[in-house]
Design a protein around this motif. Sequence first.
Motif: not given
Length: 424
Positions: A217-244
Amino acid sequence: MERIVKIGKTLRTNWKKSILGAVVVYYGASKLKEKYQINILMRAACKEAAKYGDALIPMDRNPTVITVILNPVANKRKAKKDYEKYCEPLLLLAGLQVDVVQTTSEGNAKEVVETLRGTEAIIVAGGDGTLSETVTGLLRRNDEANRFPLGVLPLGRTNSVGNVLFPGGDGVEKVKQLIQACMAIIENNTTWKDVMKIEPIDTGEETPNRPVYALTSIEWGAFRDTLAKKDKYWIYGPLRGYASYVFNGYKDSLTWDCSGTIKYTPPCPGCENCITRKPEIKRKWTFFIPNAQAAQSETKSMINPECSVVNELCFKSTEFRIQPQINNGISALSVGLGKNKYNYTEFVSEGWRRLKGESDVPEIVKARTIEFRPLDSKPDVVIAIDQEEFEVKPVKVTLLPKMIKSFCKNKTSIGTRLNKFFTS
């Protein structure tokens, strides 16, 4: 009265300890069960790999050489350990000579593959980034008649291609996935994969870089940017994507405005104007089972009058995405655009639905080639190509149908049969 209070405190303390002890025992028991299942599964897989090697490798020939491009820091530095524990034993027992090359920096996989000699297959042990670099290095080579079959061992944090070829999960399911990936290499189960060629457009401001190649894929935009930040919320475990989505859905740092123009040509089944001849893959793998169907058919002498028709589209959206797809047997680039505007609640809700697989980017057009020109290119805005970040610039994207020969599983493979060991 004081005695009764002391007795109550003692009972509460003992109750808490018993609950904690029960949790520890349950967790320990589940880990022991998982370890036992993995040991049984690996033992069976090693026996099958050894049988395959003993039965099909002649004693009077040298072992087949394969090169493993290993990213030792992938998946938080777990990739090397998992490769040595679950993958390398199977490849060696099958009689393959395995040369492991560990990448040392970003972009190193491209350099290694571009100059690689003396191998008969390339195996990527890492994630999407390592795979993208390897594909780019492979297709930049000058000796097109000697491209190598490509294997994928999904050992990275993101494994888009690996998860499609070999569906997996965590724990025992992850080991099954790695076994299937290794067995596909051993058994020579292959399929052709489409590739996207991304070439910078010369705008006269600077010398364009060499083209890169992508599989997913080639992706550009807010949704991609949000998922790129999910590892910052590692404390939420498998829910880190939702937390992002919750913690970033209101921020101006996301790319909320994706504006630009695309010029595109329609999909084509293949004619003299657009067909790309795939080079013949030469190898000396005498012990591998040959494919029943030829990898490439002869180019038909025909011209599609619609193949060179150029259409233009201006867009303004919250996201922009290009993916290769196959519809009715014809390979095409699928261009998707999201809504123009989202409020906070809509953005978080849509993001959560996508994490559950209940929604996706609406498709706008299908194409064979796309010239993409952003309206406003800022230095801090990035576009993701196979999960790797690049500066947003004008590019031409060309679909190269069936360009990479990749190892895959099939219904009768040893890896699939071993996958039935544990069904609960």
